[in-house]
Design a protein around this motif. Structure first.
Motif, PDB file in Angstrom:
ATOM      1  N   ILE A 117      -2.720  -2.632  -1.588  1.00  0.00           N
ATOM      2  CA  ILE A 117      -2.816  -2.862  -3.036  1.00  0.00           C
ATOM      3  C   ILE A 117      -1.460  -2.648  -3.714  1.00  0.00           C
ATOM      4  CG2 ILE A 117      -5.267  -2.283  -3.181  1.00  0.00           C
ATOM      5  CD1 ILE A 117      -4.406   0.499  -4.200  1.00  0.00           C
ATOM      6  N   HIS A 118      -0.424  -2.410  -2.905  1.00  0.00           N
ATOM      7  CA  HIS A 118       0.946  -2.284  -3.410  1.00  0.00           C
ATOM      8  C   HIS A 118       1.069  -1.116  -4.391  1.00  0.00           C
ATOM      9  CE1 HIS A 118       4.706  -4.362  -2.894  1.00  0.00           C
ATOM     10  NE2 HIS A 118       5.002  -4.243  -4.175  1.00  0.00           N
ATOM     11  N   ALA A 119       0.577   0.049  -3.974  1.00  0.00           N
ATOM     12  CA  ALA A 119       0.647   1.245  -4.820  1.00  0.00           C
ATOM     13  C   ALA A 119       2.032   1.867  -4.715  1.00  0.00           C
ATOM     14  CB  ALA A 119      -0.433   2.245  -4.401  1.00  0.00           C
ATOM     15  N   THR A 120       3.024   1.213  -5.320  1.00  0.00           N
ATOM     16  CA  THR A 120       4.427   1.595  -5.169  1.00  0.00           C
ATOM     17  C   THR A 120       4.934   2.497  -6.287  1.00  0.00           C
ATOM     18  OG1 THR A 120       5.085  -0.414  -6.343  1.00  0.00           O
ATOM     19  CG2 THR A 120       4.996  -0.520  -3.936  1.00  0.00           C
ATOM     20  N   LYS A 178      -0.084  -2.403 -15.209  1.00  0.00           N
ATOM     21  CA  LYS A 178      -1.414  -2.093 -15.716  1.00  0.00           C
ATOM     22  C   LYS A 178      -2.460  -3.108 -15.275  1.00  0.00           C
ATOM     23  CE  LYS A 178      -1.175  -4.479 -20.209  1.00  0.00           C
ATOM     24  NZ  LYS A 178      -2.496  -5.093 -20.380  1.00  0.00           N
ATOM     25  N   ASN A 179      -2.102  -4.397 -15.263  1.00  0.00           N
ATOM     26  CA  ASN A 179      -3.069  -5.421 -14.850  1.00  0.00           C
ATOM     27  C   ASN A 179      -3.427  -5.286 -13.376  1.00  0.00           C
ATOM     28  OD1 ASN A 179      -3.298  -6.622 -17.381  1.00  0.00           O
ATOM     29  ND2 ASN A 179      -1.518  -7.939 -17.035  1.00  0.00           N
ATOM     30  N   ALA A 180      -2.466  -4.817 -12.573  1.00  0.00           N
ATOM     31  CA  ALA A 180      -2.731  -4.582 -11.149  1.00  0.00           C
ATOM     32  C   ALA A 180      -3.753  -3.460 -10.982  1.00  0.00           C
ATOM     33  CB  ALA A 180      -1.436  -4.235 -10.420  1.00  0.00           C
ATOM     34  N   LEU A 181      -3.605  -2.392 -11.779  1.00  0.00           N
ATOM     35  CA  LEU A 181      -4.572  -1.290 -11.722  1.00  0.00           C
ATOM     36  C   LEU A 181      -5.957  -1.770 -12.142  1.00  0.00           C
ATOM     37  CD1 LEU A 181      -5.407   1.650 -11.399  1.00  0.00           C
ATOM     38  CD2 LEU A 181      -4.538   2.101 -13.698  1.00  0.00           C
ATOM     39  N   ALA A 182      -6.029  -2.558 -13.220  1.00  0.00           N
ATOM     40  CA  ALA A 182      -7.322  -3.073 -13.680  1.00  0.00           C
ATOM     41  C   ALA A 182      -7.969  -3.936 -12.603  1.00  0.00           C
ATOM     42  CB  ALA A 182      -7.124  -3.882 -14.960  1.00  0.00           C
ATOM     43  N   ASN A 183      -7.178  -4.788 -11.971  1.00  0.00           N
ATOM     44  CA  ASN A 183      -7.677  -5.677 -10.925  1.00  0.00           C
ATOM     45  C   ASN A 183      -8.279  -4.875  -9.776  1.00  0.00           C
ATOM     46  OD1 ASN A 183      -8.108  -7.612  -8.964  1.00  0.00           O
ATOM     47  ND2 ASN A 183      -6.001  -8.289  -8.852  1.00  0.00           N
ATOM     48  N   VAL A 184      -7.545  -3.863  -9.311  1.00  0.00           N
ATOM     49  CA  VAL A 184      -8.008  -3.042  -8.185  1.00  0.00           C
ATOM     50  C   VAL A 184      -9.264  -2.257  -8.556  1.00  0.00           C
ATOM     51  CG1 VAL A 184      -7.418  -1.084  -6.707  1.00  0.00           C
ATOM     52  CG2 VAL A 184      -5.730  -2.873  -7.128  1.00  0.00           C
ATOM     53  N   MET A 185      -9.297  -1.695  -9.764  1.00  0.00           N
ATOM     54  CA  MET A 185     -10.462  -0.916 -10.187  1.00  0.00           C
ATOM     55  C   MET A 185     -11.701  -1.796 -10.354  1.00  0.00           C
ATOM     56  SD  MET A 185      -9.971   2.310 -10.278  1.00  0.00           S
ATOM     57  CE  MET A 185      -8.883   2.224  -8.855  1.00  0.00           C
ATOM     58  N   VAL A 186     -11.507  -3.039 -10.796  1.00  0.00           N
ATOM     59  CA  VAL A 186     -12.651  -3.961 -10.916  1.00  0.00           C
ATOM     60  C   VAL A 186     -13.232  -4.246  -9.531  1.00  0.00           C
ATOM     61  CG1 VAL A 186     -13.333  -6.322 -11.494  1.00  0.00           C
ATOM     62  CG2 VAL A 186     -11.931  -5.010 -13.090  1.00  0.00           C
ATOM     63  N   PHE A 187     -12.361  -4.454  -8.537  1.00  0.00           N
ATOM     64  CA  PHE A 187     -12.887  -4.638  -7.181  1.00  0.00           C
ATOM     65  C   PHE A 187     -13.552  -3.358  -6.696  1.00  0.00           C
ATOM     66  CE2 PHE A 187     -13.293  -5.535  -2.773  1.00  0.00           C
ATOM     67  CZ  PHE A 187     -13.342  -6.919  -2.687  1.00  0.00           C
ATOM     68  N   GLY A 188     -13.000  -2.211  -7.128  1.00  0.00           N
ATOM     69  CA  GLY A 188     -13.622  -0.936  -6.789  1.00  0.00           C
ATOM     70  C   GLY A 188     -15.034  -0.817  -7.321  1.00  0.00           C
ATOM     71  N   GLY A 197       0.296 -10.819  -0.554  1.00  0.00           N
ATOM     72  CA  GLY A 197       1.456 -10.302  -1.261  1.00  0.00           C
ATOM     73  C   GLY A 197       1.044  -9.324  -2.339  1.00  0.00           C
ATOM     74  N   GLU A 198       1.765  -8.201  -2.420  1.00  0.00           N
ATOM     75  CA  GLU A 198       1.483  -7.145  -3.388  1.00  0.00           C
ATOM     76  C   GLU A 198      -0.003  -6.756  -3.333  1.00  0.00           C
ATOM     77  OE1 GLU A 198       3.272  -7.817  -7.216  1.00  0.00           O
ATOM     78  OE2 GLU A 198       5.264  -7.692  -6.344  1.00  0.00           O
ATOM     79  N   GLY A 199      -0.681  -6.688  -4.498  1.00  0.00           N
ATOM     80  CA  GLY A 199      -2.059  -6.202  -4.516  1.00  0.00           C
ATOM     81  C   GLY A 199      -3.070  -7.132  -3.886  1.00  0.00           C
ATOM     82  N   ASN A 200      -2.688  -8.363  -3.597  1.00  0.00           N
ATOM     83  CA  ASN A 200      -3.653  -9.341  -3.089  1.00  0.00           C
ATOM     84  C   ASN A 200      -3.904  -9.226  -1.589  1.00  0.00           C
ATOM     85  OD1 ASN A 200      -3.668 -10.211  -5.676  1.00  0.00           O
ATOM     86  ND2 ASN A 200      -2.969 -12.279  -5.270  1.00  0.00           N
ATOM     87  N   ASN A 201      -3.123  -8.412  -0.897  1.00  0.00           N
ATOM     88  CA  ASN A 201      -3.352  -8.243   0.542  1.00  0.00           C
ATOM     89  C   ASN A 201      -4.767  -7.732   0.825  1.00  0.00           C
ATOM     90  OD1 ASN A 201      -0.803  -9.062   1.505  1.00  0.00           O
ATOM     91  ND2 ASN A 201       0.071  -7.084   0.973  1.00  0.00           N
ATOM     92  N   PHE A 202      -5.260  -6.861  -0.053  1.00  0.00           N
ATOM     93  CA  PHE A 202      -6.591  -6.298   0.162  1.00  0.00           C
ATOM     94  C   PHE A 202      -7.673  -7.373   0.047  1.00  0.00           C
ATOM     95  CE2 PHE A 202     -10.493  -4.234  -1.380  1.00  0.00           C
ATOM     96  CZ  PHE A 202     -10.723  -3.372  -0.316  1.00  0.00           C
ATOM     97  N   GLN A 203      -7.542  -8.258  -0.955  1.00  0.00           N
ATOM     98  CA  GLN A 203      -8.531  -9.326  -1.118  1.00  0.00           C
ATOM     99  C   GLN A 203      -8.519 -10.283   0.074  1.00  0.00           C
ATOM    100  OE1 GLN A 203      -6.865  -8.042  -3.573  1.00  0.00           O
ATOM    101  NE2 GLN A 203      -8.167  -7.808  -5.357  1.00  0.00           N
ATOM    102  N   TRP A 204      -7.315 -10.543   0.599  1.00  0.00           N
ATOM    103  CA  TRP A 204      -7.216 -11.402   1.783  1.00  0.00           C
ATOM    104  C   TRP A 204      -7.882 -10.729   2.984  1.00  0.00           C
ATOM    105  CZ3 TRP A 204      -5.789 -16.269   3.026  1.00  0.00           C
ATOM    106  CH2 TRP A 204      -5.567 -16.549   4.381  1.00  0.00           C
TER     107      TRP A 204
END
Length: 402
Positions: free
Chosen positions: A24-27, A154-164, A378-385
């Motif tokens: 999720i690219h938690a950098t 911030k949008n990356a965090l929202a995206n990951v939490m929504v999948f959560g 790439g970046e946060g999308n690796n998890f969705q893939w």
């Protein structure tokens, strides 16, 4: 011996949690340069170990998925003019790593067990994000005050939490080894925490998709609990009427909706981005401009893009346009095949929690990709893939059993 086994389990849990953070690219953490070095090493190790496991277990790989991975590599090398050799290497490593792990887990691990582990990963992530925002606000918050936790934006965090939220809802349906009362308490606490973080990011897309997924979850669960076919048809009809009513209401009150969400009618510059991306797609309709994952190297580095739009962007802010932009109509056909394959899981005589997860996965991807991008790697999308590869393999696994 039991202490040794427990230590092994804890070690595996921690290693895969680090791998999850990389996915999720938690950098947004101290020693970011060290973070990337560990990520590279871990990705290569997982690829090597994964290849050995694939050969030892004689795992059958979906042929189309195999061809798509090599097509994306081919597209990166031949068409993409902005990626350096080092960037291309990272794109390929990411692609191989999360594809292989998705295939192995989809073939060998029980679905409920995967959900249980991911639930704790998302819960730990949520706690880390809150702690980072409270105790290290210079890192955990953006300059304008929105929370981003340990993620880069911030949008990356929202995206990951929504999948959560999806993982959380499915966890509430699973049969855990802990007491039901503890599981429900933990599950609802986690659910509240994730919604709290989505609100604190001030992401309009995240909040709307999160609410939509929650409604969809209750409808899907109710559908599978109802045994009478006539009642199911009534539920489908009422849901369809509700969706049409909501869409018409939103269209009639477009101005008020934008005002409520704190957005302008230009969707924070997205309309300008959309028009520019469409103009490029016309000249590369069939194969796209070349695969580069997220961020998109063309949009990020092209002077033409900056002159046309007036600001730097990392991606098209629409998943469907991004696929066309990078890998063209061929890419759209690939994804249609993937989702058609995954949808066939709904026809199997398996636990309904798997079916609910698949349906929520579809809703998430359709809604989120209207204004963000969750496709490609790439970046946060690796998890969705990774999840998509897992579900494709899960289908192949149960198809062979059937």
């Amino acid at each position: 011996m039991s202490l040794f086994n427990r230590s092994n389990k804890i070690a595996v849990f921690v290693i895969f949690f680090l791998y999850f953070l990389f996915s999720i690219h938690a950098t947004n953490v101290p020693l970011t340069s060290l973070f990337f070095k560990i990520q590279y090493v871990m990705n290569i190790l997982f690829i090597l170990i994964g290849i050995i496991v694939l050969f030892k277990t004689k795992t059958k790989i979906n042929l189309v998925l195999f061809l798509v991975v090599f097509y994306l590599i081919f597209s990166s090398f031949l068409f993409n003019q902005y990626n350096t050799n080092f960037q291309l290497f990272n794109i390929i490593i990411d692609l191989f790593s999360y594809t292989i792990i998705g295939i192995i887990l989809g073939q060998t691990v029980n679905f409920e067990r995967i959900v249980n582990v991911l639930f704790y990963y998302f819960l730990l992530l949520a706690v880390l994000c809150i702690l980072n925002a409270i105790f290290f606000p210079q890192m955990g918050k953006e300059l304008s005050g929105e929370w981003r936790g340990v993620l880069y934006q911030k949008n990356a965090l929202a995206n990951v939490m929504v999948f959560g939220l999806i993982i959380n809802y499915i966890y509430l349906l699973t049969k855990s080894t802990i007491k039901r009362s503890y599981r429900l308490c933990l599950g609802y606490t986690s659910l509240f925490t994730m919604f709290f973080l989505i609100v604190m990011t001030e992401s309009a897309t995240g909040l709307m998709v999160g609410i939509s997924l929650s409604l969809a979850f209750f409808i899907f669960v109710l559908f599978y609990k109802i045994k009478n076919m006539n009642l199911k048809l009534v539920l489908i009809s009422l849901t369809s009427i509700l969706i049409i009513f909501l869409i018409l209401t939103l269209l009639e009150n477009e101005g008020r909706v934008f005002e409520f969400l704190g957005k302008d009618s230009n969707l924070t510059g997205r309309n300008v981005i959309f028009e520019y991306v469409k103009s490029i797609i016309k000249d590369h309709l069939f194969l796209g401009i070349g695969y580069s994952g997220i961020p998109n190297s063309y949009l990020l580095n092209s002077n033409e893009t900056y002159q046309a739009i007036g600001f730097h962007v990392y991606y098209a802010h629409n998943g469907f346009l991004e696929i066309l932009f990078q890998i063209g109509i061929v890419g759209i056909l690939m994804y249609l095949y993937f989702y058609f394959t995954i949808s066939k899981i709904l026809l199997f005589e398996i636990d309904n929690i798997v079916k609910v997860f698949v349906l929520l996965f579809f809703v998430y991807n359709i809604l989120y990709n209207l204004s963000e991008v969750t496709f490609l790697t790439g970046e946060g999308n690796n998890f969705q893939w990774f999840v998509m590869c897992l579900l494709i393999t899960y289908y192949s696994r149960f198809k062979s059993i059937k």
